[in-house]
Design an enzyme around this catalytic site. Structure first.
Site, PDB file in Angstrom:
ATOM      1  N   ASP A 112       0.911  -1.141  -0.062  1.00 53.68           N
ATOM      2  CA  ASP A 112       0.041   0.128   0.111  1.00 53.68           C
ATOM      3  C   ASP A 112       0.859   1.216   0.043  1.00 53.68           C
ATOM      4  O   ASP A 112       2.243   1.092   0.396  1.00 53.68           O
ATOM      5  CB  ASP A 112      -0.922   0.150   1.378  1.00 53.68           C
ATOM      6  CG  ASP A 112      -2.200   1.288   1.129  1.00 53.68           C
ATOM      7  OD1 ASP A 112      -2.424   1.570   0.146  1.00 53.68           O
ATOM      8  OD2 ASP A 112      -1.892   1.887   2.300  1.00 53.68           O
ATOM      9  N   SER A 113       0.190   2.218  -0.315  1.00 56.69           N
ATOM     10  CA  SER A 113       0.908   3.555  -0.393  1.00 56.69           C
ATOM     11  C   SER A 113       1.380   3.764   1.146  1.00 56.69           C
ATOM     12  O   SER A 113       2.637   4.594   1.533  1.00 56.69           O
ATOM     13  CB  SER A 113       0.303   4.867  -0.602  1.00 56.69           C
ATOM     14  OG  SER A 113      -1.115   5.099   0.231  1.00 56.69           O
ATOM     15  N   TYR A 141      -0.677   8.450  -2.398  1.00 57.63           N
ATOM     16  CA  TYR A 141      -0.818   8.386  -4.038  1.00 57.63           C
ATOM     17  C   TYR A 141      -1.830   8.991  -4.925  1.00 57.63           C
ATOM     18  O   TYR A 141      -1.593   9.363  -5.772  1.00 57.63           O
ATOM     19  CB  TYR A 141      -0.733   6.817  -4.464  1.00 57.63           C
ATOM     20  CG  TYR A 141       0.660   5.929  -4.298  1.00 57.63           C
ATOM     21  CD1 TYR A 141       1.880   6.390  -3.484  1.00 57.63           C
ATOM     22  CD2 TYR A 141       0.491   4.696  -4.802  1.00 57.63           C
ATOM     23  CE1 TYR A 141       2.895   5.740  -3.368  1.00 57.63           C
ATOM     24  CE2 TYR A 141       1.647   3.916  -4.575  1.00 57.63           C
ATOM     25  CZ  TYR A 141       2.836   4.346  -3.950  1.00 57.63           C
ATOM     26  OH  TYR A 141       4.110   3.728  -3.706  1.00 57.63           O
ATOM     27  N   CYS A 182      -4.235  -1.593  -2.185  1.00 59.07           N
ATOM     28  CA  CYS A 182      -4.171   0.101  -2.437  1.00 59.07           C
ATOM     29  C   CYS A 182      -5.140  -0.060  -3.534  1.00 59.07           C
ATOM     30  O   CYS A 182      -4.842  -0.364  -4.621  1.00 59.07           O
ATOM     31  CB  CYS A 182      -2.984   0.361  -2.479  1.00 59.07           C
ATOM     32  SG  CYS A 182      -3.055   2.084  -3.228  1.00 59.07           S
ATOM     33  N   THR A 197      -5.910   2.671  -5.329  1.00 62.27           N
ATOM     34  CA  THR A 197      -5.325   3.706  -6.114  1.00 62.27           C
ATOM     35  C   THR A 197      -4.360   2.846  -7.161  1.00 62.27           C
ATOM     36  O   THR A 197      -4.467   3.086  -8.324  1.00 62.27           O
ATOM     37  CB  THR A 197      -4.644   4.707  -5.399  1.00 62.27           C
ATOM     38  OG1 THR A 197      -5.676   5.164  -4.376  1.00 62.27           O
ATOM     39  CG2 THR A 197      -4.302   5.762  -6.363  1.00 62.27           C
ATOM     40  N   CYS A 238     -11.104   2.732  -0.601  1.00 60.47           N
ATOM     41  CA  CYS A 238      -9.630   3.159  -0.261  1.00 60.47           C
ATOM     42  C   CYS A 238      -9.406   2.377   0.797  1.00 60.47           C
ATOM     43  O   CYS A 238     -10.191   2.327   1.923  1.00 60.47           O
ATOM     44  CB  CYS A 238      -9.485   4.792   0.111  1.00 60.47           C
ATOM     45  SG  CYS A 238      -7.846   5.092   0.579  1.00 60.47           S
ATOM     46  N   THR A 239      -8.242   1.869   0.881  1.00 60.70           N
ATOM     47  CA  THR A 239      -8.095   0.831   2.169  1.00 60.70           C
ATOM     48  C   THR A 239      -7.657   1.720   3.443  1.00 60.70           C
ATOM     49  O   THR A 239      -7.544   1.287   4.520  1.00 60.70           O
ATOM     50  CB  THR A 239      -6.993  -0.235   1.714  1.00 60.70           C
ATOM     51  OG1 THR A 239      -5.769   0.589   1.356  1.00 60.70           O
ATOM     52  CG2 THR A 239      -7.133  -1.082   0.831  1.00 60.70           C
TER      53      THR A 239
HETATM   54  N1  DGL Z   1      -4.828   3.131   0.494  1.00 62.40           N
HETATM   55  C1  DGL Z   1      -4.839   3.653  -1.049  1.00 62.40           C
HETATM   56  C2  DGL Z   1      -6.316   3.350  -1.538  1.00 62.40           C
HETATM   57  O1  DGL Z   1      -6.838   2.224  -1.234  1.00 62.40           O
HETATM   58  C3  DGL Z   1      -4.249   5.047  -1.325  1.00 62.40           C
HETATM   59  C4  DGL Z   1      -4.555   6.098  -0.521  1.00 62.40           C
HETATM   60  C5  DGL Z   1      -3.405   7.082  -0.801  1.00 62.40           C
HETATM   61  O2  DGL Z   1      -2.319   7.016  -0.713  1.00 62.40           O
HETATM   62  O3  DGL Z   1      -4.110   8.261  -1.467  1.00 62.40           O
HETATM   63  O4  DGL Z   1      -6.341   3.764  -2.418  1.00 62.40           O
END
Ligand code: DGL
Length: 295
Positions: free
Chosen positions: A6-7, A38, A69, A71, A201-202
């Protein structure tokens, strides 16, 4: 080992569910905290960062990497699976958290033949809260629409939320922000409450209670971590060649961020003590004992 990427902290919500569902497996978690969030980056940047992260997890011995993630999965998964993996790592696999969510909404397996005519199903309104790039990718409306044309997907970008979660911001600040995103979505549905809500979003399950508080009472909020855990369990049962349960179970944690800060906040989010090992510019000096711990 199975890699989860993940980010930043968001993938911990998925790891928690996955590690509970698969206690005999070994996991390697990688948070790219130095580059998080991200969601407001360009597609190319996200693709580049995601590829580098997967490469790193492969280099550590993971045969399967889960993009925990949305994204990264929405912008990069298909490209990596179709263009990069067959050429560079034909024996490795990459999965993403988007697929189980789409399957749960539509009731149609990802690889099934797509319906050729509208299904005789009740029209449903599904709300997705996600990062800006996940929304811009249109991955959820497109993939859901292909499988269940009777579902209308309405998306709400939450561009500041992941950064506040990453920063460990006060809950009062996040409460106000979540309320504004929910209000913005409800204005666009002309007050009609959605049938189902997806936190796409996780990071957002970490503030799921704030979404529940701001949304009309009684709405179903899908749990992405549980869906991802169920889907991964089924995938591993179909692919016994991946990972060996004979290895001692446990999890290691890597970060490109400041390991001390990330470990402190990560332990709060994960619900038990985790110690991240720094890699990249923040790596622990050579000779320092491995800081990773099992859970
Ligand atoms: N946790 C991520 C997702 O599921 C990314 C959040 C981010 O870094 O902006 O989209």
């Amino acid at each position: 080992m199975i890699g989860l990427f993940d980010s930043g902290f968001g993938g911990l919500t998925v790891l928690r569910a996955v590690a509970d569902a698969l206690p005999d497996r070994r996991f390697l978690y990688f948070g790219d905290h130095a580059a998080a969030p991200y969601g407001n980056r360009s597609r190319d940047e996200i693709h580049h960062l995601t590829k580098a992260a997967v490469e790193r997890l492969f280099a550590q011995g993971c045969r399967l990497v889960v993009l925990a993630c949305n994204t990264a999965a929405a912008t990069s998964l298909r490209r990596l699976q179709q263009e990069w993996l067959p050429v560079r790592h034909p024996d490795r696999r990459i999965l993403g958290v988007l697929v189980p969510m789409v399957e749960a909404i539509t009731g149609v397996p990802w690889m099934a033949d797509l319906p050729t005519r509208p299904r005789d199903e009740k029209r449903r309104l599904v709300a997705v809260f996600a990062t800006r790039q996940t929304v811009l990718s249109n991955a959820y409306p497109v993939e859901i629409g292909k499988r269940a044309p009777e579902v209308t997907v309405i998306q709400q970008a939450c561009p500041q939320l992941a950064s506040l979660i990453e920063a460990g911001a006060p809950r009062a600040e996040m409460r106000g922000l979540v309320r504004r995103y929910v209000e913005a979505l409800m204005e666009r549905t002309a007050g009609r409450p959605p049938d189902v809500v997806m936190l796409g979003c996780t990071h957002y399950p970490l503030v799921a209670d704030l979404f529940a508080e701001a949304l009309p009472r009684g709405l179903e909020i899908l749990s992405q971590p549980d869906l991802a855990a169920r889907s991964l369990t089924a995938y591993l049962a179909r692919h016994p060649e991946i990972d060996s349960p004979r290895l001692p179970a446990g999890t290691r944690f890597l970060t490109t961020g400041d390991p001390r800060r990330v470990s402190l906040l990560g332990s709060q989010f994960f619900g038990r003590t985790v110690i991240f090992q720094g890699i990249g510019p923040n790596a622990a000096p050579a000779g320092r004992p491995d800081m990773a711990v099992g859970i």
